[in-house]
Design an enzyme around this catalytic site. Structure first.
Site, PDB file in Angstrom:
ATOM      1  N   ASP A   1      49.327   5.277   5.120  1.00 56.67           N
ATOM      2  CA  ASP A   1      48.431   4.297   6.635  1.00 56.67           C
ATOM      3  C   ASP A   1      49.003   6.095   7.781  1.00 56.67           C
ATOM      4  O   ASP A   1      50.673   6.481   7.437  1.00 56.67           O
ATOM      5  CB  ASP A   1      50.150   3.387   6.872  1.00 56.67           C
ATOM      6  CG  ASP A   1      49.679   2.635   7.733  1.00 56.67           C
ATOM      7  OD1 ASP A   1      48.561   2.510   8.617  1.00 56.67           O
ATOM      8  OD2 ASP A   1      50.481   2.815   8.692  1.00 56.67           O
TER       9      ASP A   1
ATOM     10  N   GLU B   1      42.820   4.889   6.807  1.00 55.44           N
ATOM     11  CA  GLU B   1      42.580   4.958   7.836  1.00 55.44           C
ATOM     12  C   GLU B   1      41.127   5.512   8.253  1.00 55.44           C
ATOM     13  O   GLU B   1      41.817   6.583   8.157  1.00 55.44           O
ATOM     14  CB  GLU B   1      43.250   4.300   8.464  1.00 55.44           C
ATOM     15  CG  GLU B   1      44.133   4.920   8.522  1.00 55.44           C
ATOM     16  CD  GLU B   1      45.133   4.045   9.400  1.00 55.44           C
ATOM     17  OE1 GLU B   1      45.588   3.683  10.325  1.00 55.44           O
ATOM     18  OE2 GLU B   1      46.648   4.832   9.579  1.00 55.44           O
TER      19      GLU B   1
ATOM     20  N   ASP C   1      54.964   0.014   7.714  1.00 52.92           N
ATOM     21  CA  ASP C   1      53.426   1.150   7.182  1.00 52.92           C
ATOM     22  C   ASP C   1      52.864   0.652   5.972  1.00 52.92           C
ATOM     23  O   ASP C   1      51.803   0.678   5.952  1.00 52.92           O
ATOM     24  CB  ASP C   1      54.060   2.563   7.574  1.00 52.92           C
ATOM     25  CG  ASP C   1      53.998   2.129   9.593  1.00 52.92           C
ATOM     26  OD1 ASP C   1      54.168   1.664  10.005  1.00 52.92           O
ATOM     27  OD2 ASP C   1      54.973   3.857   9.615  1.00 52.92           O
TER      28      ASP C   1
END
Ligand SMILES: [Zn+2]
Length: 265
Positions: A40, A124, A203
Site C-alpha cells: 500500500d 494498488e 496502511d
C-alpha cells in the site's frame, strides 16, 4: 564485434556516455522464497506491506530538494549569455541527475528484493487512485518515485518469474481485512479498529486487502502487469537498451537526411 547490436551516444549533465546494447543470454535467477505480499502506498511511508513492514521514504529526496532549489536560484542570478550562467545551469542539471540516479538505485534494490522473495506481489493501481488525490509537491515527488518503482517491479517480475498484480484500490483502506466490514475512517485516522477485534495500522490493513484482491483475481488476469514495462526501463543499467521504436525512427530520419544530402552533392 558480432555481439554488439546497437551503440548509442547519450548526453547527460555530467558528460557523454556510450551505450552498447549487447546480445547476451540473460541468466535467469531463481526466487529464494514463495511469499505473497501486498503493498500500500502512503505518504508517511514509501509503502506498507501486508506483513506489517513499513518501508521508509527515501530521505535523499528531501535532502536534495533544498540543494536543487538553491542551484536553480543561482542560474537566474547570473547574466544571460554569460559563461557563469552556463556553469550554474550545469550544476543544477547535475544535482537533478544525482537524484534521479539515487532514485533509480533505491527503486531497483527494493523491487529486486520483493520479486526475489515472493511469488505474488500485489500493489494498488495508482492510475485509479491518482484521480482522487489532491496534489502537492511531496506527493508528486512520491508519485514519480512510485512509478519508477513499479516499472522495476515489472522488470524483476519477469526475471524471477514472479506474478505482479495491480488491483483497483477502491475501499481497500476502509474495508476490514479480517471480516470485510466497512470501517469508515478519515485520512488522519492512522489505525484500523473493527468490531470483530481486528486492530491494525491503517496502511497494513489496506495492504492485506490489496493482497486478498489479487489472490481473488485468478489465473487469466493475474499476469496483467508482467513484462509490459521492460522496454521503458532504459536508464544506464537495464540490459534492454533504448526503445526500439525510437531507434528506428532515428535511423529513418538519419537515412532521409543522408539521401537529401547526397542529392545535394
Ligand atoms: Zn472486522
Amino acid at each position: 564485434m558480432k555481439s554488439i547490436k546497437r551503440v548509442r551516444l547519450v548526453r547527460k549533465a555530467d558528460g557523454y556516455y556510450c551505450q552498447f546494447a549487447i546480445d547476451i543470454e540473460v541468466k535467469s535467477e531463481s526466487r529464494t522464497a514463495d511469499g505473497e505480499i501486498g503493498l500500500d502506498v502512503g505518504l508517511e511511508f514509501f509503502y506498507s506491506d501486508s506483513n506489517g513492514h513499513h518501508e521508509e521514504n527515501p530521505r535523499f529526496l528531501r535532502q536534495a530538494e533544498k540543494a536543487i532549489k538553491h542551484a536553480q536560484r543561482q542560474i537566474y542570478k547570473k547574466e544571460k549569455g554569460k559563461n557563469q550562467r552556463r556553469i550554474a545551469r550545469l550544476r543544477y542539471a547535475k544535482k537533478h541527475l544525482r537524484v534521479s540516479r539515487q532514485r533509480t538505485e533505491h527503486s531497483k534494490k527494493l523491487a529486486r528484493t520483493l520479486c526475489k522473495l515472493n511469488s505474488l506481489v500485489a500493489y494498488e493501481d495508482l492510475n485509479v487512485k491518482g484521480m482522487v488525490r489532491n496534489y502537492c509537491l511531496a506527493k508528486s515527488i512520491n508519485d514519480v518515485a512510485w512509478t519508477l518503482f513499479r516499472r522495476w517491479l515489472e522488470y524483476f517480475a519477469v526475471k524471477f518469474n514472479t506474478q505482479v498484480v495491480a488491483v483497483n484500490p477502491r475501499m481497500t483502506s476502509q474495508k476490514c481485512s479480517d471480516c470485510g466490514a466497512i470501517v469508515k475512517k478519515s485520512l488522519s485516522t492512522r489505525t484500523h479498529k473493527c468490531n470483530c477485534g481486528c486492530h491494525l495500522q491503517r496502511d497494513v490493513n489496506a495492504a492485506i486487502n490489496i493482497l486478498n484482491l489479487a489472490k481473488a483475481r485468478d489465473g487469466q488476469s493475474r499476469s496483467n502487469a508482467t513484462g509490459v514495462a521492460t522496454s521503458t526501463l532504459v536508464g544506464e543499467t537495464s540490459p534492454e537498451g533504448g526503445s526500439p521504436d525510437l531507434g528506428n525512427w532515428r535511423t529513418r530520419r538519419a537515412q532521409a537526411w543522408l539521401s537529401k544530402w547526397r542529392r545535394r552533392v
